[in-house]
Design a protein around this motif. Sequence first.
Motif, PDB file in Angstrom:
ATOM      1  N   LEU A 244     -13.965 -35.861  41.805  1.00 15.76           N
ATOM      2  CA  LEU A 244     -14.921 -36.414  42.713  1.00 15.76           C
ATOM      3  C   LEU A 244     -14.398 -36.895  43.949  1.00 15.76           C
ATOM      4  CD1 LEU A 244     -16.448 -38.897  39.817  1.00 15.76           C
ATOM      5  CD2 LEU A 244     -17.695 -36.969  40.939  1.00 15.76           C
ATOM      6  N   MET A 245     -13.202 -36.840  44.062  1.00 15.91           N
ATOM      7  CA  MET A 245     -12.361 -37.410  45.470  1.00 15.91           C
ATOM      8  C   MET A 245     -12.529 -36.335  46.355  1.00 15.91           C
ATOM      9  SD  MET A 245     -11.150 -40.466  45.406  1.00 15.91           S
ATOM     10  CE  MET A 245      -9.604 -40.488  46.272  1.00 15.91           C
ATOM     11  N   THR A 246     -12.739 -35.234  46.051  1.00 16.65           N
ATOM     12  CA  THR A 246     -13.256 -34.043  46.814  1.00 16.65           C
ATOM     13  C   THR A 246     -14.522 -34.102  47.274  1.00 16.65           C
ATOM     14  OG1 THR A 246     -14.205 -32.555  45.186  1.00 16.65           O
ATOM     15  CG2 THR A 246     -11.647 -32.414  45.573  1.00 16.65           C
ATOM     16  N   ASN A 247     -15.203 -35.107  46.895  1.00 17.29           N
ATOM     17  CA  ASN A 247     -16.698 -35.140  47.415  1.00 17.29           C
ATOM     18  C   ASN A 247     -17.558 -33.952  47.210  1.00 17.29           C
ATOM     19  OD1 ASN A 247     -17.765 -38.127  48.398  1.00 17.29           O
ATOM     20  ND2 ASN A 247     -15.292 -37.640  49.199  1.00 17.29           N
ATOM     21  N   PRO A 248     -17.535 -33.340  45.908  1.00 19.13           N
ATOM     22  CA  PRO A 248     -18.392 -32.064  45.746  1.00 19.13           C
ATOM     23  C   PRO A 248     -19.924 -32.447  45.931  1.00 19.13           C
ATOM     24  CG  PRO A 248     -17.610 -32.982  43.839  1.00 19.13           C
ATOM     25  CD  PRO A 248     -17.194 -33.750  44.794  1.00 19.13           C
ATOM     26  N   ARG A 249     -20.696 -31.289  46.389  1.00 17.27           N
ATOM     27  CA  ARG A 249     -22.124 -31.227  46.028  1.00 17.27           C
ATOM     28  C   ARG A 249     -22.475 -30.761  44.672  1.00 17.27           C
ATOM     29  NH1 ARG A 249     -24.790 -28.138  51.159  1.00 17.27           N
ATOM     30  NH2 ARG A 249     -26.770 -29.068  49.963  1.00 17.27           N
ATOM     31  N   LEU A 250     -21.672 -30.126  44.082  1.00 17.63           N
ATOM     32  CA  LEU A 250     -21.757 -29.523  42.623  1.00 17.63           C
ATOM     33  C   LEU A 250     -20.293 -29.551  41.767  1.00 17.63           C
ATOM     34  CD1 LEU A 250     -22.894 -28.113  40.255  1.00 17.63           C
ATOM     35  CD2 LEU A 250     -22.420 -25.875  41.426  1.00 17.63           C
ATOM     36  N   LEU A 251     -20.364 -30.406  40.732  1.00 16.35           N
ATOM     37  CA  LEU A 251     -19.364 -30.645  39.841  1.00 16.35           C
ATOM     38  C   LEU A 251     -19.484 -29.926  38.790  1.00 16.35           C
ATOM     39  CD1 LEU A 251     -16.608 -32.174  39.703  1.00 16.35           C
ATOM     40  CD2 LEU A 251     -17.979 -34.041  38.529  1.00 16.35           C
ATOM     41  N   ILE A 252     -18.643 -29.238  38.394  1.00 17.47           N
ATOM     42  CA  ILE A 252     -18.514 -28.410  36.961  1.00 17.47           C
ATOM     43  C   ILE A 252     -17.634 -28.745  36.196  1.00 17.47           C
ATOM     44  CG2 ILE A 252     -18.124 -26.007  36.236  1.00 17.47           C
ATOM     45  CD1 ILE A 252     -18.877 -24.913  38.889  1.00 17.47           C
ATOM     46  N   LEU A 253     -17.808 -29.291  34.963  1.00 13.46           N
ATOM     47  CA  LEU A 253     -17.179 -29.919  33.752  1.00 13.46           C
ATOM     48  C   LEU A 253     -17.115 -28.935  32.785  1.00 13.46           C
ATOM     49  CD1 LEU A 253     -19.257 -32.628  34.940  1.00 13.46           C
ATOM     50  CD2 LEU A 253     -17.306 -33.480  33.991  1.00 13.46           C
ATOM     51  N   ASP A 254     -15.929 -28.247  32.479  1.00 14.56           N
ATOM     52  CA  ASP A 254     -15.536 -27.351  31.595  1.00 14.56           C
ATOM     53  C   ASP A 254     -15.088 -27.948  30.327  1.00 14.56           C
ATOM     54  OD1 ASP A 254     -15.217 -25.186  30.095  1.00 14.56           O
ATOM     55  OD2 ASP A 254     -13.867 -24.159  31.396  1.00 14.56           O
ATOM     56  N   GLU A 255     -15.943 -28.202  29.232  1.00  9.16           N
ATOM     57  CA  GLU A 255     -15.292 -28.951  28.130  1.00  9.16           C
ATOM     58  C   GLU A 255     -14.462 -30.248  28.057  1.00  9.16           C
ATOM     59  OE1 GLU A 255     -16.422 -27.877  25.393  1.00  9.16           O
ATOM     60  OE2 GLU A 255     -16.330 -25.665  25.343  1.00  9.16           O
ATOM     61  N   ALA A 256     -15.147 -30.912  29.113  1.00  7.69           N
ATOM     62  CA  ALA A 256     -14.444 -32.203  29.711  1.00  7.69           C
ATOM     63  C   ALA A 256     -14.274 -33.316  28.347  1.00  7.69           C
ATOM     64  CB  ALA A 256     -15.095 -33.010  30.481  1.00  7.69           C
ATOM     65  N   THR A 257     -14.975 -32.980  27.264  1.00  4.98           N
ATOM     66  CA  THR A 257     -14.652 -34.290  26.294  1.00  4.98           C
ATOM     67  C   THR A 257     -13.962 -33.680  24.892  1.00  4.98           C
ATOM     68  OG1 THR A 257     -17.220 -33.712  25.184  1.00  4.98           O
ATOM     69  CG2 THR A 257     -16.913 -35.589  26.966  1.00  4.98           C
ATOM     70  N   GLU A 258     -13.698 -32.247  25.167  1.00  3.77           N
ATOM     71  CA  GLU A 258     -13.038 -31.625  23.636  1.00  3.77           C
ATOM     72  C   GLU A 258     -11.740 -32.116  23.610  1.00  3.77           C
ATOM     73  OE1 GLU A 258     -12.647 -27.140  22.244  1.00  3.77           O
ATOM     74  OE2 GLU A 258     -12.098 -27.435  24.204  1.00  3.77           O
ATOM     75  N   GLY A 259     -11.565 -32.389  22.223  1.00  2.00           N
ATOM     76  CA  GLY A 259     -10.610 -32.974  21.915  1.00  2.00           C
ATOM     77  C   GLY A 259     -10.166 -34.392  21.840  1.00  2.00           C
ATOM     78  N   LEU A 260     -11.169 -35.056  22.412  1.00  2.00           N
ATOM     79  CA  LEU A 260     -10.936 -36.550  22.606  1.00  2.00           C
ATOM     80  C   LEU A 260     -11.451 -37.485  21.351  1.00  2.00           C
ATOM     81  CD1 LEU A 260     -11.778 -36.767  26.275  1.00  2.00           C
ATOM     82  CD2 LEU A 260      -9.508 -36.566  25.375  1.00  2.00           C
ATOM     83  N   ALA A 261     -11.010 -38.921  21.254  1.00  2.00           N
ATOM     84  CA  ALA A 261     -11.386 -39.703  20.387  1.00  2.00           C
ATOM     85  C   ALA A 261     -12.909 -40.074  20.573  1.00  2.00           C
ATOM     86  CB  ALA A 261     -10.523 -40.852  20.566  1.00  2.00           C
ATOM     87  N   PRO A 262     -13.629 -40.425  19.744  1.00  3.64           N
ATOM     88  CA  PRO A 262     -15.028 -40.693  19.802  1.00  3.64           C
ATOM     89  C   PRO A 262     -15.305 -41.865  20.916  1.00  3.64           C
ATOM     90  CG  PRO A 262     -14.556 -40.428  17.644  1.00  3.64           C
ATOM     91  CD  PRO A 262     -13.118 -40.113  18.088  1.00  3.64           C
ATOM     92  N   VAL A 263     -14.455 -42.804  20.977  1.00  5.41           N
ATOM     93  CA  VAL A 263     -14.890 -43.896  21.843  1.00  5.41           C
ATOM     94  C   VAL A 263     -14.443 -43.606  22.947  1.00  5.41           C
ATOM     95  CG1 VAL A 263     -12.277 -44.879  21.863  1.00  5.41           C
ATOM     96  CG2 VAL A 263     -14.358 -46.506  22.284  1.00  5.41           C
ATOM     97  N   VAL A 264     -13.671 -42.602  23.401  1.00  8.47           N
ATOM     98  CA  VAL A 264     -13.336 -42.098  24.910  1.00  8.47           C
ATOM     99  C   VAL A 264     -14.412 -40.993  25.249  1.00  8.47           C
ATOM    100  CG1 VAL A 264     -11.621 -40.749  26.276  1.00  8.47           C
ATOM    101  CG2 VAL A 264     -10.758 -42.198  24.289  1.00  8.47           C
ATOM    102  N   ARG A 265     -14.937 -40.242  24.186  1.00  7.84           N
ATOM    103  CA  ARG A 265     -16.057 -39.364  24.538  1.00  7.84           C
ATOM    104  C   ARG A 265     -17.096 -40.115  25.241  1.00  7.84           C
ATOM    105  NH1 ARG A 265     -16.485 -34.251  22.391  1.00  7.84           N
ATOM    106  NH2 ARG A 265     -18.680 -34.625  21.853  1.00  7.84           N
ATOM    107  N   GLN A 266     -17.299 -41.272  24.612  1.00 13.66           N
ATOM    108  CA  GLN A 266     -18.702 -42.223  24.734  1.00 13.66           C
ATOM    109  C   GLN A 266     -18.351 -42.734  26.317  1.00 13.66           C
ATOM    110  OE1 GLN A 266     -19.138 -45.162  21.820  1.00 13.66           O
ATOM    111  NE2 GLN A 266     -19.611 -43.860  20.332  1.00 13.66           N
ATOM    112  N   GLU A 267     -17.252 -42.783  26.755  1.00 16.69           N
ATOM    113  CA  GLU A 267     -17.112 -43.320  27.941  1.00 16.69           C
ATOM    114  C   GLU A 267     -17.338 -42.281  28.925  1.00 16.69           C
ATOM    115  OE1 GLU A 267     -13.341 -45.784  29.060  1.00 16.69           O
ATOM    116  OE2 GLU A 267     -13.079 -45.726  26.899  1.00 16.69           O
ATOM    117  N   ILE A 268     -16.630 -41.076  28.741  1.00 16.55           N
ATOM    118  CA  ILE A 268     -17.033 -40.164  29.521  1.00 16.55           C
ATOM    119  C   ILE A 268     -18.466 -39.674  29.740  1.00 16.55           C
ATOM    120  CG2 ILE A 268     -16.475 -37.482  29.980  1.00 16.55           C
ATOM    121  CD1 ILE A 268     -13.543 -38.233  29.224  1.00 16.55           C
ATOM    122  N   TRP A 269     -19.339 -39.500  28.495  1.00 19.64           N
ATOM    123  CA  TRP A 269     -20.548 -39.250  28.689  1.00 19.64           C
ATOM    124  C   TRP A 269     -21.223 -40.337  29.415  1.00 19.64           C
ATOM    125  CZ3 TRP A 269     -22.831 -34.787  28.244  1.00 19.64           C
ATOM    126  CH2 TRP A 269     -22.378 -33.741  27.316  1.00 19.64           C
ATOM    127  N   ALA A 270     -21.035 -41.672  29.247  1.00 21.37           N
ATOM    128  CA  ALA A 270     -21.359 -42.801  30.111  1.00 21.37           C
ATOM    129  C   ALA A 270     -21.218 -42.407  31.637  1.00 21.37           C
ATOM    130  CB  ALA A 270     -20.929 -43.945  29.766  1.00 21.37           C
TER     131      ALA A 270
END
Length: 229
Positions: A146-172
């Motif tokens: 995000l610090m690159t200030n993109p117009r389009l951000l691509i997230l490749d498996e951003a929540t894979e392998g994370l604990a459920p509570v952390v997944r919820q934070e990232i989805w939020a």
Amino acid sequence: MSLLLELDQVTASYGSVQALFGVSLSLREGEVLALMGRNGMGKTTTISTILRMLPLKSGALRFAGRDIAGLASHQAARLGLGLVPEGRRVFAPLSVRENLIAAARPGAWDMARVVALFPRLGERLEQRAGTLSGGEQQMLVIGRALMTNPRLLILDEATEGLAPVVRQEIWAAIHALKASGLALIIVDKTLKELAPVADHAVILERGTTVWTGDCKALTPELTDRYLGV
């Protein structure tokens, strides 16, 4: 909303091995696209092609109305293409603050805004990135993109392998990014979490676009056919 990204029958190869056989998709400013498919069906290869890490063999690739097929990856990045890669690739010896500063470009996203999105990072700004938990490292990688200030951000498996509570934070956080008007492409396997945030979905099979539409239109038959193990 104006058209931001368009792929039209894109083909691409790793050397002599063809990997994409005809990928077509489009995304407008502020939209969220779910890029779906089983493992090995071309999702990461499509991302690499969009980001100009892999050359096109044929087809058209346009970003913000510009043909970017001939650009190098650093040139495409400067146009506003950002990536959260699979695998939480932080700069381990650097602090959280240094990781964020390393990628910074002028724009609305600065350190204060990233810390507001991920308060945990604000508590660990002087901590070495390599000592963070897996979830905190993923937050840092998203913040750094995000610090690159993109117009389009691509997230490749951003929540894979994370604990459920952390997944919820990232989805939020992903929902907050959509609400901010940032265009997103999300690669993820969890239709339950993708459907509420994605405006539409594209499914790939063997390097080809085989389905495009609203996530809510994905029937059990379609998910079994294209996404089932």
